[in-house]
Design an enzyme around this catalytic site. Structure first.
Site, mmCIF file in Angstrom:
data_model
loop_
_atom_site.group_PDB
_atom_site.id
_atom_site.type_symbol
_atom_site.label_atom_id
_atom_site.label_comp_id
_atom_site.label_asym_id
_atom_site.label_seq_id
_atom_site.Cartn_x
_atom_site.Cartn_y
_atom_site.Cartn_z
ATOM 1 N N GLU A 1 -29.648 46.312 -20.056
ATOM 2 C CA GLU A 1 -28.591 46.583 -19.083
ATOM 3 C C GLU A 1 -28.250 48.066 -19.013
ATOM 4 O O GLU A 1 -27.993 48.715 -20.034
ATOM 5 C CB GLU A 1 -27.323 45.794 -19.416
ATOM 6 C CG GLU A 1 -26.192 46.033 -18.424
ATOM 7 C CD GLU A 1 -25.011 45.109 -18.596
ATOM 8 O OE1 GLU A 1 -24.030 45.250 -17.841
ATOM 9 O OE2 GLU A 1 -25.066 44.225 -19.488
ATOM 10 N N GLU B 1 -25.640 40.067 -28.222
ATOM 11 C CA GLU B 1 -25.632 41.495 -27.943
ATOM 12 C C GLU B 1 -25.956 42.295 -29.202
ATOM 13 O O GLU B 1 -25.324 42.120 -30.246
ATOM 14 C CB GLU B 1 -24.271 41.915 -27.390
ATOM 15 C CG GLU B 1 -23.967 41.324 -26.021
ATOM 16 C CD GLU B 1 -22.718 41.919 -25.392
ATOM 17 O OE1 GLU B 1 -22.189 42.911 -25.936
ATOM 18 O OE2 GLU B 1 -22.269 41.396 -24.355
#
Length: 256
Positions: free
Chosen positions: A178, A111
């Site tokens: 996302e 991430e």
């Protein structure tokens, strides 16, 4: 499927399908489907362990789930690098990524990019494929003030675009986007050569990923962007109640 197939899919305009999986039973079912690849996400912390966030997922948890899934499938597997494993120095990051590949993963997902450039580059050069993850990055839950859509301000948009380009330059083979605006996801998809895998940001990405339990209708809460392909929660409840009635009524539950 291998990492080399990802850019080829983008070049040939062939969409990539991906779902999460955390256990051997579902892995066995997925093996018999047309799905391209599996994400063993740190979302297992929430889906399988009942935690409110992904933060409690540690390397031991991720290795356990990776081994379980690999035991029943030959599909391409990406496993998440847990919270802070890439923030404790290069040696720790390499060790954790190595554990995931030994457990059966084909690649790891990280991430964010900022502050991790050297680690991402080193992993790639060490033969550990890296998938980037931008936008709503759940490990930043506290920094974001919750699971909130990203890319809503000019600064946020520029940061996501910059990090997507950096991910490509550092050697990532793909990037998950996302919960960002559809137009931003489309712009990023068109601006980089590596494929984008979308979740909650429209259908203009090079592929899509969903939590398996969400799309099967088995979750307590399902995000608005998820299409339920099965009313799994109700079907399972009905089946279990039928079993209970058979037990109470003395009806044989042995298979014929």
């Amino acid at each position: 499927m291998t990492t080399l197939d990802f850019p080829l899919r983008k070049k040939n305009h062939e969409k990539i399908s991906m779902v999460t999986c955390y256990d051997a039973s579902f892995a066995s079912l997925i093996e018999g489907t047309e799905l391209d690849c599996i994400l063993i996400g740190d979302s297992c912390s929430m889906v399988m362990h009942g935690n409110p966030t992904t933060l409690p997922a540690d390397i031991g948890m991720m290795v356990t789930h990776t081994k379980a899934v690999r035991s029943k499938t030959k599909k391409f597997i990406v496993s998440d690098m847990p919270f802070l494993t890439t923030r404790k120095g290069l040696e720790n990051a390499v060790d954790c990524a190595g554990q995931l590949l030994v457990a059966g993963a084909n690649a790891v997902k990280i991430e964010g990019v900022d502050g991790q450039e050297d680690i991402i580059s080193h992993l790639v050069k060490s033969g550990i494929p890296v998938m980037s993850h931008l936008g709503l990055t759940p490990q930043f839950y506290n920094a974001f003030g919750g699971h909130k859509k990203q890319g809503k301000t000019e600064d946020s948009v520029e940061k996501i675009k910059r990090e997507a380009k950096m991910a490509e330059e550092l050697g990532c083979f793909s990037v998950v986007l996302e919960c960002i605006p559809q137009e931003l996801a489309e712009e990023i998809t068109q601006s980089i050569l590596i494929p984008t895998i979308g979740i909650g940001c429209g259908n203009d990405c090079d592929g899509q990923v969903l939590v398996l339990q969400d799309l099967l209708g088995m979750s307590d809460f399902t995000p608005k962007f998820v299409k339920k392909y099965l009313d799994g929660r109700n079907l399972i409840t009905v089946a279990l109640n039928e079993y209970v009635r058979d037990v109470k009524n003395g009806v044989s539950n042995e298979s014929n």
